[in-house]
Design a protein around this motif. Sequence first.
Motif, short mmCIF file in Angstrom:
data_model
loop_
_atom_site.label_atom_id
_atom_site.label_comp_id
_atom_site.label_asym_id
_atom_site.label_seq_id
_atom_site.Cartn_x
_atom_site.Cartn_y
_atom_site.Cartn_z
N LEU A 28 11.12 18.65 66.85
CA LEU A 28 12.48 19.19 66.88
C LEU A 28 12.78 19.97 65.61
CD1 LEU A 28 14.38 16.06 68.24
CD2 LEU A 28 13.43 17.98 69.53
N SER A 29 13.57 21.00 65.76
CA SER A 29 14.03 21.80 64.63
C SER A 29 15.53 21.61 64.51
CB SER A 29 13.70 23.28 64.85
OG SER A 29 14.22 24.06 63.81
N GLU A 30 15.96 20.93 63.45
CA GLU A 30 17.37 20.62 63.25
C GLU A 30 17.96 19.89 64.46
OE1 GLU A 30 19.49 24.14 62.04
OE2 GLU A 30 18.04 24.57 60.45
N HIS A 37 8.90 27.54 71.07
CA HIS A 37 7.94 26.50 70.70
C HIS A 37 7.63 25.62 71.91
CE1 HIS A 37 5.79 23.59 68.30
NE2 HIS A 37 6.59 22.62 68.75
N TYR A 38 8.66 25.23 72.66
CA TYR A 38 8.48 24.41 73.86
C TYR A 38 7.59 25.13 74.87
CZ TYR A 38 9.50 22.48 78.45
OH TYR A 38 9.38 21.97 79.71
N ARG A 39 7.88 26.41 75.11
CA ARG A 39 7.08 27.18 76.08
C ARG A 39 5.62 27.26 75.67
NH1 ARG A 39 11.28 32.14 77.16
NH2 ARG A 39 12.55 31.05 78.70
N ALA A 43 2.72 25.53 77.87
CA ALA A 43 1.65 26.39 78.38
C ALA A 43 0.28 25.88 77.95
CB ALA A 43 1.85 27.83 77.91
N SER A 44 0.17 25.44 76.71
CA SER A 44 -1.09 24.89 76.21
C SER A 44 -1.45 23.61 76.97
CB SER A 44 -0.97 24.61 74.71
OG SER A 44 -2.14 24.02 74.23
N PHE A 45 -0.47 22.77 77.20
CA PHE A 45 -0.69 21.52 77.95
C PHE A 45 -1.18 21.83 79.36
CE2 PHE A 45 0.62 18.20 80.83
CZ PHE A 45 0.32 17.03 80.14
N LEU A 46 -0.54 22.78 80.04
CA LEU A 46 -0.91 23.11 81.41
C LEU A 46 -2.27 23.79 81.48
CD1 LEU A 46 2.56 24.25 82.76
CD2 LEU A 46 1.36 22.10 83.23
#
Length: 67
Positions: A28-30, A37-39, A43-46
């Motif tokens: 998390l950022s703040e 970052h989530y995307r 994408a890396s996970f998938l």
Amino acid sequence: MTDEITLPVFVRVGEADEAHFGDLTITLSEGRIELPHYRREMASFLRAAADEIENPSPNEGDDDAAP
């Protein structure tokens, strides 16, 4: 201390039961998830999941093999 959130990833194809593919941990950022970052992480996970589907680990699925 860096805050993180862990998201379980489930996949379902058609009417089959869903399968837990793993967990995705996002920093998390703040206190918020940054969408780019989530995307990137999702994408890396998938991609890794697709690679495992295409090229399974040795002995993967032997229990489910048809006779």
